[in-house]
Write a protein that holds these residues in place. Structure first.
Motif, PDB file in Angstrom:
ATOM      1  N   ILE A   1       0.840  -1.202   0.000  1.00 34.07           N
ATOM      2  CA  ILE A   1       0.000   0.000   0.000  1.00 34.07           C
ATOM      3  C   ILE A   1       0.873   1.249   0.000  1.00 34.07           C
ATOM      4  O   ILE A   1       0.609   2.201  -0.748  1.00 34.07           O
ATOM      5  CB  ILE A   1      -0.955  -0.026   1.211  1.00 34.07           C
ATOM      6  N   ARG A   2       1.933   1.248   0.803  1.00 33.52           N
ATOM      7  CA  ARG A   2       2.855   2.401   0.810  1.00 33.52           C
ATOM      8  C   ARG A   2       3.491   2.595  -0.561  1.00 33.52           C
ATOM      9  O   ARG A   2       3.632   3.724  -1.041  1.00 33.52           O
ATOM     10  CB  ARG A   2       3.955   2.195   1.848  1.00 33.52           C
ATOM     11  N   THR A   3       3.872   1.496  -1.211  1.00 32.68           N
ATOM     12  CA  THR A   3       4.488   1.574  -2.537  1.00 32.68           C
ATOM     13  C   THR A   3       3.503   2.123  -3.566  1.00 32.68           C
ATOM     14  O   THR A   3       3.872   2.965  -4.393  1.00 32.68           O
ATOM     15  CB  THR A   3       5.012   0.189  -2.968  1.00 32.68           C
ATOM     16  N   LEU A   4       2.260   1.652  -3.514  1.00 34.20           N
ATOM     17  CA  LEU A   4       1.234   2.181  -4.419  1.00 34.20           C
ATOM     18  C   LEU A   4       1.076   3.691  -4.239  1.00 34.20           C
ATOM     19  O   LEU A   4       1.019   4.442  -5.219  1.00 34.20           O
ATOM     20  CB  LEU A   4      -0.117   1.515  -4.154  1.00 34.20           C
ATOM     21  N   ALA A   5       1.001   4.116  -2.988  1.00 31.45           N
ATOM     22  CA  ALA A   5       0.824   5.544  -2.706  1.00 31.45           C
ATOM     23  C   ALA A   5       2.024   6.351  -3.200  1.00 31.45           C
ATOM     24  O   ALA A   5       1.861   7.415  -3.806  1.00 31.45           O
ATOM     25  CB  ALA A   5       0.604   5.754  -1.214  1.00 31.45           C
ATOM     26  N   ARG A   6       3.231   5.842  -2.955  1.00 30.15           N
ATOM     27  CA  ARG A   6       4.442   6.535  -3.425  1.00 30.15           C
ATOM     28  C   ARG A   6       4.477   6.601  -4.942  1.00 30.15           C
ATOM     29  O   ARG A   6       4.769   7.654  -5.531  1.00 30.15           O
ATOM     30  CB  ARG A   6       5.688   5.801  -2.922  1.00 30.15           C
TER      31      ARG A   6
ATOM     32  N   ILE B   1      -1.830   3.511   7.183  1.00 31.04           N
ATOM     33  CA  ILE B   1      -2.087   2.630   6.038  1.00 31.04           C
ATOM     34  C   ILE B   1      -3.531   2.776   5.569  1.00 31.04           C
ATOM     35  O   ILE B   1      -3.796   2.885   4.368  1.00 31.04           O
ATOM     36  CB  ILE B   1      -1.770   1.165   6.399  1.00 31.04           C
ATOM     37  N   GLU B   2      -4.466   2.786   6.498  1.00 32.24           N
ATOM     38  CA  GLU B   2      -5.874   2.935   6.134  1.00 32.24           C
ATOM     39  C   GLU B   2      -6.134   4.304   5.495  1.00 32.24           C
ATOM     40  O   GLU B   2      -6.921   4.416   4.552  1.00 32.24           O
ATOM     41  CB  GLU B   2      -6.758   2.721   7.365  1.00 32.24           C
ATOM     42  N   GLN B   3      -5.445   5.328   5.973  1.00 32.45           N
ATOM     43  CA  GLN B   3      -5.570   6.649   5.352  1.00 32.45           C
ATOM     44  C   GLN B   3      -5.024   6.640   3.930  1.00 32.45           C
ATOM     45  O   GLN B   3      -5.612   7.253   3.030  1.00 32.45           O
ATOM     46  CB  GLN B   3      -4.852   7.700   6.196  1.00 32.45           C
ATOM     47  N   LEU B   4      -3.920   5.935   3.708  1.00 33.05           N
ATOM     48  CA  LEU B   4      -3.374   5.835   2.355  1.00 33.05           C
ATOM     49  C   LEU B   4      -4.353   5.112   1.429  1.00 33.05           C
ATOM     50  O   LEU B   4      -4.500   5.494   0.263  1.00 33.05           O
ATOM     51  CB  LEU B   4      -2.023   5.116   2.361  1.00 33.05           C
ATOM     52  N   LEU B   5      -5.017   4.082   1.941  1.00 35.75           N
ATOM     53  CA  LEU B   5      -6.026   3.381   1.140  1.00 35.75           C
ATOM     54  C   LEU B   5      -7.144   4.328   0.722  1.00 35.75           C
ATOM     55  O   LEU B   5      -7.585   4.314  -0.427  1.00 35.75           O
ATOM     56  CB  LEU B   5      -6.603   2.202   1.920  1.00 35.75           C
TER      57      LEU B   5
ATOM     58  N   GLY C   1      -6.916   7.572   0.424  1.00 30.90           N
ATOM     59  CA  GLY C   1      -6.334   8.489  -0.563  1.00 30.90           C
ATOM     60  C   GLY C   1      -6.209   7.857  -1.939  1.00 30.90           C
ATOM     61  O   GLY C   1      -6.515   8.490  -2.959  1.00 30.90           O
ATOM     62  N   LEU C   2      -5.776   6.601  -1.984  1.00 34.42           N
ATOM     63  CA  LEU C   2      -5.646   5.902  -3.266  1.00 34.42           C
ATOM     64  C   LEU C   2      -7.003   5.735  -3.944  1.00 34.42           C
ATOM     65  O   LEU C   2      -7.120   5.903  -5.161  1.00 34.42           O
ATOM     66  CB  LEU C   2      -4.994   4.533  -3.056  1.00 34.42           C
ATOM     67  N   GLN C   3      -8.009   5.415  -3.168  1.00 33.38           N
ATOM     68  CA  GLN C   3      -9.343   5.223  -3.745  1.00 33.38           C
ATOM     69  C   GLN C   3      -9.916   6.561  -4.221  1.00 33.38           C
ATOM     70  O   GLN C   3     -10.471   6.653  -5.311  1.00 33.38           O
ATOM     71  CB  GLN C   3     -10.268   4.558  -2.714  1.00 33.38           C
ATOM     72  N   ARG C   4      -9.734   7.605  -3.439  1.00 32.93           N
ATOM     73  CA  ARG C   4     -10.232   8.935  -3.834  1.00 32.93           C
ATOM     74  C   ARG C   4      -9.534   9.452  -5.086  1.00 32.93           C
ATOM     75  O   ARG C   4     -10.127  10.195  -5.863  1.00 32.93           O
ATOM     76  CB  ARG C   4     -10.043   9.927  -2.693  1.00 32.93           C
ATOM     77  N   ALA C   5      -8.271   9.069  -5.264  1.00 28.94           N
ATOM     78  CA  ALA C   5      -7.515   9.492  -6.447  1.00 28.94           C
ATOM     79  C   ALA C   5      -7.763   8.568  -7.636  1.00 28.94           C
ATOM     80  O   ALA C   5      -7.121   8.714  -8.680  1.00 28.94           O
ATOM     81  CB  ALA C   5      -6.020   9.525  -6.119  1.00 28.94           C
ATOM     82  N   ASN C   6      -8.688   7.629  -7.474  1.00 28.17           N
ATOM     83  CA  ASN C   6      -9.028   6.670  -8.527  1.00 28.17           C
ATOM     84  C   ASN C   6      -7.838   5.823  -8.969  1.00 28.17           C
ATOM     85  O   ASN C   6      -7.739   5.442 -10.128  1.00 28.17           O
ATOM     86  CB  ASN C   6      -9.653   7.377  -9.738  1.00 28.17           C
TER      87      ASN C   6
ATOM     88  N   MET D   1      -9.838  -1.489  -2.503  1.00 29.55           N
ATOM     89  CA  MET D   1      -9.558  -0.874  -1.208  1.00 29.55           C
ATOM     90  C   MET D   1     -10.025  -1.783  -0.069  1.00 29.55           C
ATOM     91  O   MET D   1      -9.288  -2.020   0.888  1.00 29.55           O
ATOM     92  CB  MET D   1     -10.246   0.491  -1.091  1.00 29.55           C
ATOM     93  N   ILE D   2     -11.218  -2.319  -0.186  1.00 27.25           N
ATOM     94  CA  ILE D   2     -11.772  -3.186   0.848  1.00 27.25           C
ATOM     95  C   ILE D   2     -10.948  -4.466   0.966  1.00 27.25           C
ATOM     96  O   ILE D   2     -10.636  -4.921   2.071  1.00 27.25           O
ATOM     97  CB  ILE D   2     -13.249  -3.488   0.555  1.00 27.25           C
TER      98      ILE D   2
END
Length: 80
Positions: free
Chosen positions: A13-18, A49-53, A55-60, A67-68
């Motif tokens: 998840i961190r890698t996806l966000a980065r 981590i949950e916050q990053l999830l 953010g990733l979902q909101r950014a499509n 996400m779930i």
């Protein structure tokens, strides 16, 4: 079958966000939901981590289903 390490989903998840340059920022609806939960007696605090999830979902960058699924994997791995 691959054995998942305790931090592999969190690191994924961190890698996806980065990779997608995504962070979490609290919006007005988030504050409202927090206060409603608090008033109902349910304190819900999302970790990094949950916050990053979110953010990733909101950014499509991931779907709601993804996400779930990622959150379920993350929470499962975090269980003692």
């Amino acid at each position: 079958m691959n054995k998942v390490t305790a931090s592999s989903t969190a690191e994924h998840i961190r890698t996806l966000a980065r990779t997608h340059q995504v962070t979490y920022s609290e919006g007005p609806n988030d504050r409202l939901a927090h206060h409603m939960s608090r008033l109902a007696g349910d304190m819900v605090e999302f970790d990094e981590i949950e916050q990053l999830l979110i953010g990733l979902q909101r950014a499509n960058r991931i779907t709601r289903i993804e996400m779930i699924q990622l959150q379920a994997r993350y929470l499962h791995e975090a269980k003692p």
